[in-house]
Design a protein around this motif. Structure first.
Motif, PDB file in Angstrom:
ATOM      1  N   ARG A 155      -3.148 -14.037   0.558  1.00  0.00           N
ATOM      2  CA  ARG A 155      -1.968 -14.107  -0.306  1.00  0.00           C
ATOM      3  C   ARG A 155      -1.467 -12.720  -0.686  1.00  0.00           C
ATOM      4  O   ARG A 155      -0.269 -12.465  -0.776  1.00  0.00           O
ATOM      5  CB  ARG A 155      -2.301 -14.916  -1.565  1.00  0.00           C
ATOM      6  CG  ARG A 155      -1.062 -15.357  -2.343  1.00  0.00           C
ATOM      7  CD  ARG A 155      -1.460 -16.172  -3.565  1.00  0.00           C
ATOM      8  NE  ARG A 155      -2.237 -17.347  -3.206  1.00  0.00           N
ATOM      9  CZ  ARG A 155      -1.690 -18.514  -2.831  1.00  0.00           C
ATOM     10  NH1 ARG A 155      -0.376 -18.627  -2.748  1.00  0.00           N
ATOM     11  NH2 ARG A 155      -2.456 -19.548  -2.531  1.00  0.00           N
ATOM     12  N   GLU A 156      -2.381 -11.798  -0.895  1.00  0.00           N
ATOM     13  CA  GLU A 156      -2.022 -10.420  -1.211  1.00  0.00           C
ATOM     14  C   GLU A 156      -2.730  -9.519  -0.205  1.00  0.00           C
ATOM     15  O   GLU A 156      -3.843  -9.048  -0.461  1.00  0.00           O
ATOM     16  CB  GLU A 156      -2.418 -10.078  -2.647  1.00  0.00           C
ATOM     17  CG  GLU A 156      -1.672 -10.920  -3.690  1.00  0.00           C
ATOM     18  CD  GLU A 156      -2.081 -10.558  -5.103  1.00  0.00           C
ATOM     19  OE1 GLU A 156      -2.947  -9.658  -5.252  1.00  0.00           O
ATOM     20  OE2 GLU A 156      -1.552 -11.154  -6.055  1.00  0.00           O
ATOM     21  N   PRO A 157      -2.120  -9.281   0.951  1.00  0.00           N
ATOM     22  CA  PRO A 157      -2.796  -8.529   2.017  1.00  0.00           C
ATOM     23  C   PRO A 157      -3.017  -7.077   1.645  1.00  0.00           C
ATOM     24  O   PRO A 157      -2.245  -6.484   0.880  1.00  0.00           O
ATOM     25  CB  PRO A 157      -1.817  -8.643   3.189  1.00  0.00           C
ATOM     26  CG  PRO A 157      -0.482  -8.800   2.543  1.00  0.00           C
ATOM     27  CD  PRO A 157      -0.749  -9.634   1.309  1.00  0.00           C
ATOM     28  N   ALA A 158      -4.081  -6.525   2.176  1.00  0.00           N
ATOM     29  CA  ALA A 158      -4.347  -5.098   1.980  1.00  0.00           C
ATOM     30  C   ALA A 158      -3.340  -4.288   2.778  1.00  0.00           C
ATOM     31  O   ALA A 158      -2.843  -4.730   3.803  1.00  0.00           O
ATOM     32  CB  ALA A 158      -5.770  -4.766   2.439  1.00  0.00           C
ATOM     33  N   PRO A 159      -2.982  -3.113   2.314  1.00  0.00           N
ATOM     34  CA  PRO A 159      -2.043  -2.263   3.058  1.00  0.00           C
ATOM     35  C   PRO A 159      -2.528  -2.025   4.485  1.00  0.00           C
ATOM     36  O   PRO A 159      -3.696  -1.735   4.720  1.00  0.00           O
ATOM     37  CB  PRO A 159      -2.031  -0.959   2.254  1.00  0.00           C
ATOM     38  CG  PRO A 159      -2.447  -1.360   0.869  1.00  0.00           C
ATOM     39  CD  PRO A 159      -3.433  -2.476   1.064  1.00  0.00           C
ATOM     40  N   GLY A 160      -1.611  -2.211   5.429  1.00  0.00           N
ATOM     41  CA  GLY A 160      -1.943  -1.981   6.827  1.00  0.00           C
ATOM     42  C   GLY A 160      -2.588  -3.165   7.520  1.00  0.00           C
ATOM     43  O   GLY A 160      -2.922  -3.087   8.693  1.00  0.00           O
ATOM     44  N   MET A 178       3.192 -16.320   3.858  1.00  0.00           N
ATOM     45  CA  MET A 178       4.426 -15.576   4.047  1.00  0.00           C
ATOM     46  C   MET A 178       4.986 -15.241   2.669  1.00  0.00           C
ATOM     47  O   MET A 178       5.302 -16.140   1.886  1.00  0.00           O
ATOM     48  CB  MET A 178       5.455 -16.369   4.856  1.00  0.00           C
ATOM     49  CG  MET A 178       6.760 -15.610   5.083  1.00  0.00           C
ATOM     50  SD  MET A 178       7.980 -16.517   6.079  1.00  0.00           S
ATOM     51  CE  MET A 178       7.212 -16.420   7.689  1.00  0.00           C
ATOM     52  N   ALA A 179       5.098 -13.954   2.395  1.00  0.00           N
ATOM     53  CA  ALA A 179       5.554 -13.487   1.086  1.00  0.00           C
ATOM     54  C   ALA A 179       4.757 -14.162  -0.027  1.00  0.00           C
ATOM     55  O   ALA A 179       5.301 -14.530  -1.072  1.00  0.00           O
ATOM     56  CB  ALA A 179       7.053 -13.739   0.915  1.00  0.00           C
ATOM     57  N   GLY A 180       3.461 -14.353   0.186  1.00  0.00           N
ATOM     58  CA  GLY A 180       2.578 -14.934  -0.816  1.00  0.00           C
ATOM     59  C   GLY A 180       2.519 -16.443  -0.832  1.00  0.00           C
ATOM     60  O   GLY A 180       1.702 -17.020  -1.559  1.00  0.00           O
TER      61      GLY A 180
END
Length: 518
Positions: free
Chosen positions: A164-169, A408-410
Motif C-alpha cells: 500500500r505504501e511502497p518503498a522508494p524505488g 494502485m495509488a494505495g
C-alpha cells in the motif's frame, strides 16, 4: 495540467518513424472493429481522481510514446509529439448509470469498447469510476499500434505496487519477474523468441550483407531451410478452409458487448493440468470450447461435426522486455473442438493441437506477414486481412499476471480483466488473465454475434467443473486412454450432484473474501 511542447529546431513537432508492424495495426482499424486494447481494474476501496492523475503523470507518461500521436500519411506512418497534450483529456471521471454494480460496469465497458479514440490526440484514455461495488473501477483504452497486449499489461502493472505504501524505488515488474516471470518466460516464450531472433538476424543479413551471404554457401543454406519452413507454414495457413458459418461468425456491426466471469482458483487449474499431462492454457481453452458448444446448443445451433479456430497471439520477445512497447508477436491458428461432446476428448484435442503449433513456425510467419502488410497499399491490406480472418472465429489470449496482491495509488486491486481487439470479420474475443492465485475469464463480442455474452460466461465455470470432478474422481492407477474417455466421463460425473454443491458453496465463500495480504 501537464502539457508538452517538444519541437525540433525549426519549430515543428518531433517525429519518429513507426515500425511496419505497428503501422499494420494502425491501419487495421475499421468502424466494425476498433483496434483498442480495453482493460478493467476493480478496487476493493476508493481510488481518487487526483491520486490517479498524479500516478499517470509520473509513471505512464514516463514512456515518451504516450505523449505522441499516431499520424498516417500516404508516404507512411510516424509518431508525432502532441504539442497540445493535456492530461485532462486522457484521464476522465465517469459515473455509472443507476446501480453501481457489475452489470452497470459491463455496460459502460461495452460502450467505451465501441467508441473510437480521437486520432488528433495520443490514442489512449483512462476512465475512473470512483464509486463501484463499495470501491472503484478503472477502465483503460489504448490503441493496439502503441504495443501488443503483453507489453500493455506490463505498462498497466507498472502503475501498481506490491504494498500500500511502497518503498522508494520499489519495482513491481522486477519483483514479479524474480518470483514468477522467469519460469513463465523459460517455459512459454523462450522457444518462440529464439525463432524470431534467428529469423530477424537472418533477415538483417539478407538486407544488409547480401554479398557476404552470396559468398557464404553454408549461411545461405541455413537461410533457405529456415525460409522454406516459414514458406511452408504460410502455404499451410493459406490452404486452411474458411471457418464454417455459425452464429459466432455473423456479419459485424459497430456495437461491442463485454462480460467477465467470477475468477477460478489457479491452483485447481494447475492440478488438472498436471494430472492430465497438459498445460494450464490447454485446460482453460478446452473449457472455453465447452462453453461455446453449450451456448450454441442452447441457441438452437447443432455444433456436431463443426470445428472452429481461434487466432492466438504468441509473444516473440522475453517477458522482461515487454515494457519496450511496440508489437512483437505472431498469431497461430488453434482448433477449438466445439463439435466434441466429451470434455476429456476436447482437452486432448486442444492439447495435441497446441503441441503441434509450438513446434511450428506459424508465429514467425504471421509476424512477417504483418510487417509486409505495414508496407502494402490499403487495398492489399484489406484483402489479406479478410483472407486470414475468414479462417478464424475468435481471438483468444492468455496473459500470466503477478501472483500477489497489487495496489494502485494505495487502493487494493481486487480483480482485473482486459480484451484485445478482433480483426477483419472476427467478432468474438476471449481473454484469460491470471492474478493473485485466480484465473480471470472475459469475453468481448460483436452484438450481432453474441448479444448477451454473459450467457457464454455463465457456462465457463460448469465446463471447468466437469474437468475438475473427472480429475478428482478418476482412478489414477492407470492413465486415461482416448478410447476410454467417454466411459471415464460418464463414471466420474455420476456422483456430481453429491459433491458439486459443497464445492460451489466453499468457493463462493472464498471469493467473497478480499485478496490476502501478507
Amino acid at each position: 495540467m501537464p502539457k508538452t511542447a517538444a519541437k525540433t529546431a525549426h519549430g515543428a513537432p518531433k517525429r519518429e518513424a513507426m515500425s511496419r508492424v505497428d503501422t499494420a495495426w494502425l491501419r487495421m482499424e475499421r468502424p466494425t472493429n476498433l483496434m483498442m486494447i480495453t482493460g478493467v481494474l476493480m478496487f476493493s476501496e476508493r481510488l481518487e481522481i487526483g491520486a490517479l492523475k498524479q500516478l499517470i503523470a509520473e509513471r505512464f507518461l514516463a514512456f515518451p510514446r504516450f505523449r505522441q500521436k499516431a499520424v498516417d500519411t500516404a508516404t507512411g506512418a510516424h509518431w508525432e509529439t502532441d504539442t497540445d497534450f493535456d492530461l485532462d483529456w486522457h484521464v476522465l471521471l465517469t459515473a455509472l448509470p443507476g446501480t453501481a454494480d457489475k452489470a452497470a460496469l459491463e455496460t459502460l465497458v461495452s460502450q467505451l469498447a465501441s467508441t473510437a479514440l480521437d486520432h488528433s490526440k495520443p490514442l489512449w484514455q483512462f476512465h475512473l469510476v470512483e464509486t463501484f461495488n463499495g470501491g472503484s473501477a478503472l477502465i483503460s483504452r489504448i490503441h493496439h499500434c502503441y504495443a501488443d497486449g503483453i507489453a500493455l499489461v506490463q505498462v498497466l502493472l507498472s502503475l501498481t505496487d506490491v504494498s500500500r505504501e511502497p518503498a522508494p524505488g520499489a519495482d513491481l515488474t522486477q519483483a514479479w519477474l524474480k518470483d514468477d516471470g522467469a519460469k513463465v518466460t523459460k517455459r512459454f516464450f523462450d522457444p518462440a523468441f529464439q525463432q524470431i531472433d534467428r529469423a530477424m538476424k537472418m533477415g538483417g543479413k539478407v538486407m544488409e550483407k547480401s554479398l557476404e551471404m552470396y559468398r557464404d554457401p553454408s549461411l545461405a543454406g541455413v537461410l533457405a531451410k529456415e525460409g522454406g519452413e516459414i514458406a511452408r507454414e504460410l502455404g499451410h495457413v493459406l490452404m486452411l478452409p474458411d471457418d464454417p458459418e455459425t452464429p459466432l461468425k455473423a456479419g459485424l456491426g459497430v456495437s461491442k458487448r463485454c462480460a467477465w466471469a467470477e475468477p477460478l482458483p489457479l491452483e485447481e487449474v494447475k492440478t488438472i493440468a498436471r494430472a492430465l499431462d497438459c498445460t494450464v492454457n490447454d485446460v482453460l481453452l478446452a473449457a472455453v470450447a465447452g462453453a461455446l458448444r453449450a451456448y450454441l446448443l442452447e441457441s438452437g445451433f447443432d455444433p456436431d461435426g463443426c470445428g472452429i479456430r481461434a487466432t492466438v497471439p504468441v509473444n516473440l520477445r522475453p517477458l522482461e522486455h515487454a515494457k519496450k512497447l511496440g508489437n512483437h508477436f505472431g498469431l497461430v491458428f488453434l482448433d477449438l473442438p466445439i463439435h466434441e461432446s466429451n470434455p476429456l476428448r476436447r482437452l486432448q484435442h486442444v492439447a495435441a493441437n497446441m503441441r503441434e503449433i509450438k513446434s511450428s513456425r506459424q508465429a514467425v510467419m504471421t509476424f512477417g506477414v504483418l510487417a509486409a502488410l505495414g508496407m502494402a497499399p490499403p487495398a492489399v491490406q484489406k484483402m489479406a486481412l479478410e483472407l486470414f480472418s475468414k479462417k478464424g472465429t475468435a481471438v483468444a489470449t492468455n496473459v500470466p499476471g503477478p501472483q500477489m496482491p497489487l495496489f494502485m495509488a494505495g487502493a487494493l486491486v481486487s480483480d482485473l480483466m482486459f480484451w484485445v481487439p478482433q480483426t477483419g470479420s472476427i467478432g468474438v474475443g476471449i481473454s484469460i488473465l491470471s492474478y493473485n492465485g485466480r484465473v480471470h475469464f472475459g469475453l468481448i463480442s460483436d452484438a450481432k454475434c453474441i448479444d448477451r455474452p454473459q450467457e457464454v460466461i455463465d457456462r465457463f465455470a460448469p465446463e471447468f467443473e466437469k474437468l475438475l470432478l473427472a480429475t478428482l474422481l478418476e482412478d489414477w492407477d492407470a492413465p486415461i486412454r482416448p478410447e476410454d474417455a467417454e466411459d471415464t466421463l460418464r463414471r466420474c460425473l455420476m456422483p456430481i450432484a453429491a459433491v458439486a454443491r459443497p464445492i460451489k458453496s466453499a468457493r463462493a465463500a472464498a471469493r467473497r473474501k478480499p485478496p490476502s495480504i501478507e
